[in-house]
Design a protein around this motif. Structure first.
Motif, PDB file in Angstrom:
ATOM      1  N   ARG A  71       0.879  -1.174   0.000  1.00  0.00           N
ATOM      2  CA  ARG A  71       0.000   0.000   0.000  1.00  0.00           C
ATOM      3  C   ARG A  71       0.910   1.214   0.000  1.00  0.00           C
ATOM      4  N   ARG A  72       0.342   2.375  -0.235  1.00  0.00           N
ATOM      5  CA  ARG A  72       1.122   3.601  -0.188  1.00  0.00           C
ATOM      6  C   ARG A  72       1.351   4.017   1.263  1.00  0.00           C
ATOM      7  N   LEU A  73       2.384   4.788   1.492  1.00  0.00           N
ATOM      8  CA  LEU A  73       2.649   5.295   2.822  1.00  0.00           C
ATOM      9  C   LEU A  73       1.677   6.433   3.118  1.00  0.00           C
ATOM     10  N   SER A  74       1.084   6.438   4.285  1.00  0.00           N
ATOM     11  CA  SER A  74       0.143   7.493   4.645  1.00  0.00           C
ATOM     12  C   SER A  74       0.895   8.772   5.010  1.00  0.00           C
ATOM     13  N   ARG A  75       0.175   9.883   4.982  1.00  0.00           N
ATOM     14  CA  ARG A  75       0.785  11.158   5.382  1.00  0.00           C
ATOM     15  C   ARG A  75       1.262  11.085   6.828  1.00  0.00           C
ATOM     16  N   HIS A  76       0.504  10.412   7.691  1.00  0.00           N
ATOM     17  CA  HIS A  76       0.909  10.232   9.088  1.00  0.00           C
ATOM     18  C   HIS A  76       2.280   9.571   9.163  1.00  0.00           C
ATOM     19  N   GLU A  77       2.465   8.518   8.380  1.00  0.00           N
ATOM     20  CA  GLU A  77       3.730   7.781   8.417  1.00  0.00           C
ATOM     21  C   GLU A  77       4.879   8.599   7.854  1.00  0.00           C
ATOM     22  N   ALA A  78       4.618   9.346   6.791  1.00  0.00           N
ATOM     23  CA  ALA A  78       5.672  10.180   6.204  1.00  0.00           C
ATOM     24  C   ALA A  78       6.108  11.274   7.174  1.00  0.00           C
ATOM     25  N   GLU A  79       5.148  11.919   7.829  1.00  0.00           N
ATOM     26  CA  GLU A  79       5.497  12.974   8.772  1.00  0.00           C
ATOM     27  C   GLU A  79       6.165  12.398  10.019  1.00  0.00           C
ATOM     28  N   ALA A  80       5.752  11.200  10.441  1.00  0.00           N
ATOM     29  CA  ALA A  80       6.408  10.566  11.582  1.00  0.00           C
ATOM     30  C   ALA A  80       7.856  10.219  11.244  1.00  0.00           C
ATOM     31  N   ALA A  81       8.102   9.744  10.015  1.00  0.00           N
ATOM     32  CA  ALA A  81       9.470   9.456   9.589  1.00  0.00           C
ATOM     33  C   ALA A  81      10.305  10.727   9.592  1.00  0.00           C
ATOM     34  N   ALA A  82       9.717  11.830   9.127  1.00  0.00           N
ATOM     35  CA  ALA A  82      10.432  13.108   9.144  1.00  0.00           C
ATOM     36  C   ALA A  82      10.771  13.518  10.574  1.00  0.00           C
ATOM     37  N   ALA A  83       9.823  13.346  11.491  1.00  0.00           N
ATOM     38  CA  ALA A  83      10.073  13.702  12.892  1.00  0.00           C
ATOM     39  C   ALA A  83      11.116  12.782  13.511  1.00  0.00           C
ATOM     40  N   TYR A  84      11.058  11.498  13.165  1.00  0.00           N
ATOM     41  CA  TYR A  84      12.039  10.536  13.691  1.00  0.00           C
ATOM     42  C   TYR A  84      13.453  10.932  13.261  1.00  0.00           C
ATOM     43  N   TYR A  85      13.631  11.194  11.974  1.00  0.00           N
ATOM     44  CA  TYR A  85      14.981  11.520  11.490  1.00  0.00           C
ATOM     45  C   TYR A  85      15.396  12.935  11.856  1.00  0.00           C
ATOM     46  N   ARG A  86      14.447  13.808  12.087  1.00  0.00           N
ATOM     47  CA  ARG A  86      14.801  15.120  12.620  1.00  0.00           C
ATOM     48  C   ARG A  86      15.382  14.959  14.029  1.00  0.00           C
ATOM     49  N   THR A  87      14.783  14.056  14.816  1.00  0.00           N
ATOM     50  CA  THR A  87      15.315  13.779  16.151  1.00  0.00           C
ATOM     51  C   THR A  87      16.687  13.129  16.058  1.00  0.00           C
ATOM     52  N   LEU A  88      16.835  12.152  15.167  1.00  0.00           N
ATOM     53  CA  LEU A  88      18.139  11.519  14.989  1.00  0.00           C
ATOM     54  C   LEU A  88      19.174  12.548  14.545  1.00  0.00           C
ATOM     55  N   GLY A  89      18.786  13.431  13.624  1.00  0.00           N
ATOM     56  CA  GLY A  89      19.704  14.461  13.170  1.00  0.00           C
ATOM     57  C   GLY A  89      20.182  15.353  14.300  1.00  0.00           C
ATOM     58  N   ARG A  90      19.277  15.669  15.227  1.00  0.00           N
ATOM     59  CA  ARG A  90      19.671  16.479  16.379  1.00  0.00           C
ATOM     60  C   ARG A  90      20.703  15.742  17.228  1.00  0.00           C
ATOM     61  N   HIS A  91      20.502  14.430  17.422  1.00  0.00           N
ATOM     62  CA  HIS A  91      21.466  13.638  18.192  1.00  0.00           C
ATOM     63  C   HIS A  91      22.805  13.526  17.467  1.00  0.00           C
ATOM     64  N   LEU A  92      22.781  13.634  16.150  1.00  0.00           N
ATOM     65  CA  LEU A  92      24.018  13.541  15.373  1.00  0.00           C
ATOM     66  C   LEU A  92      24.666  14.904  15.152  1.00  0.00           C
ATOM     67  N   GLY A  93      24.066  15.939  15.709  1.00  0.00           N
ATOM     68  CA  GLY A  93      24.647  17.263  15.594  1.00  0.00           C
ATOM     69  C   GLY A  93      24.517  17.890  14.222  1.00  0.00           C
ATOM     70  N   ILE A  94      23.530  17.452  13.436  1.00  0.00           N
ATOM     71  CA  ILE A  94      23.316  18.009  12.100  1.00  0.00           C
ATOM     72  C   ILE A  94      22.472  19.270  12.234  1.00  0.00           C
ATOM     73  N   ARG A  95      22.969  20.357  11.688  1.00  0.00           N
ATOM     74  CA  ARG A  95      22.278  21.643  11.825  1.00  0.00           C
ATOM     75  C   ARG A  95      21.276  21.868  10.695  1.00  0.00           C
ATOM     76  N   ASP A  96      20.261  22.678  10.992  1.00  0.00           N
ATOM     77  CA  ASP A  96      19.275  23.114   9.991  1.00  0.00           C
ATOM     78  C   ASP A  96      18.593  21.929   9.315  1.00  0.00           C
ATOM     79  N   VAL A  97      18.183  20.945  10.097  1.00  0.00           N
ATOM     80  CA  VAL A  97      17.459  19.802   9.556  1.00  0.00           C
ATOM     81  C   VAL A  97      16.067  20.262   9.124  1.00  0.00           C
ATOM     82  N   PRO A  98      15.566  19.827   7.970  1.00  0.00           N
ATOM     83  CA  PRO A  98      14.229  20.235   7.518  1.00  0.00           C
ATOM     84  C   PRO A  98      13.151  19.951   8.560  1.00  0.00           C
TER      85      PRO A  98
END
Length: 308
Positions: free
Chosen positions: A132-159
């Motif tokens: 099935r296609r990925l839902s908007r909920h899942e896409a935004e959750a993935a963005a939030a997950y990797y935004r959190t990971l990016g913060r832990h990795l010290g990556i600046r200006d994450v989308p």
């Protein structure tokens, strides 16, 4: 449990507050095989940025120790998915990733781009080949997950959201995809690794099938011949058919993590997260790879998105 019950549950959750739960359900229950393939493709895409592909070639991690590098990357990222950001095992994995990255001269933009591939490539893969296609909920959750990971990795200006991740990825690929001879060696080594997971006589067929799944800008950046239209239709049709077959199956009741994938072959007796990855070269301070001024590569003018 019915086939779409988990999706209904996901839609009751908050993509920001519950991003870990949603991402874990999506990646380990709904689409474990697709996420494994999509994250492989995500990392592979990064080689087409000459500054990334060239550095990976010069470290020799992906040309001489390809299986180990594949295993370590998958297992370190998997530890965070399985345990969450606050678990000691996850903190150890993040420390290992940070220590490896800080050993090399990697630009903030390249780090941000790699993070974007983890968000965007899986959605595009699943929308094309998943059951099935990925839902908007899942896409935004993935963005939030990797935004959190990016913060832990010290990556600046994450989308800030999925659309911003997607915009950054597409613009970065348009501006930076290009030919680099050393990056091509990393690409070839990765294709050889994937073929090695199957019986040797199938290697040429598997290489062709893999190339048939790549989009035109990626093929052009590595200067691979484009597979013919019939080959692309057959290969992509077969992967889509697999997705349709999965739709008819009972939903998974237990999570499947990357450490359970048969492609992880380097640790038959188990592993410790603290021992995964590379370690600084004794006596060497700063980036151990010698740097020279080099052209950015011949630009690939075609839009760097998945082709239909």
């Amino acid at each position: 449990m019915q086939r779409y019950d988990r999706l209904r549950h996901i839609r009751t959750l908050d993509p920001e507050k519950d991003h870990l739960e949603i991402y874990r359900l999506t990646a380990t229950h709904e689409f474990p095989w697709d996420y494994a393939r999509a994250l492989e493709l995500a990392l592979y895409r990064t080689y087409a940025v000459p500054s990334i592909g060239r550095l990976l070639a010069e470290t020799a991690e992906l040309t001489e120790r390809t299986q180990k590098r594949y295993d370590d990357t998958a297992l370190l990222l998997d530890a965070v998915v399985e345990h969450g950001f606050d678990h000691e095992e996850s903190r150890t994995a993040i420390r290992r990733i940070n220590r490896m990255h800080r050993s090399y001269d990697i630009s903030d933009d390249d780090m941000r781009y790699v993070l974007c591939t983890f968000v965007v490539v899986p959605r595009r893969w699943i929308d094309r080949y998943g059951w099935r296609r990925l839902s908007r909920h899942e896409a935004e959750a993935a963005a939030a997950y990797y935004r959190t990971l990016g913060r832990h990795l010290g990556i600046r200006d994450v989308p800030e959201d999925y659309a911003a991740f997607e915009e950054f990825l597409d613009s970065y690929e348009r501006d930076h995809f290009g030919w680099d001879e050393k990056a091509r060696t990393v690409s070839d080594a990765t294709l050889d690794l994937m073929a090695s997971w199957y019986p040797r006589p199938l290697a040429p067929l598997l290489r062709t099938a893999t190339l048939a799944l790549l989009d035109a800008p990626l093929l052009d950046a590595f200067r691979y011949d484009r597979p013919g239209p019939l080959t692309r239709r057959v290969v992509r049709g077969a992967v889509r058919l697999r997705g349709r077959a999965v739709r008819l199956m009972a939903p998974r009741t237990e999570p499947h993590y990357a450490r359970q994938n048969p492609e992880i072959k380097g640790y038959p007796d188990g592993y410790r997260v603290a021992e995964l990855g590379t370690f600084p070269v004794p006596g060497v301070r700063g980036c151990p790879v010698p740097h020279q001024s080099a052209p950015a590569g011949d630009r690939v003018p075609e839009t760097a998105g998945e082709e239909g």
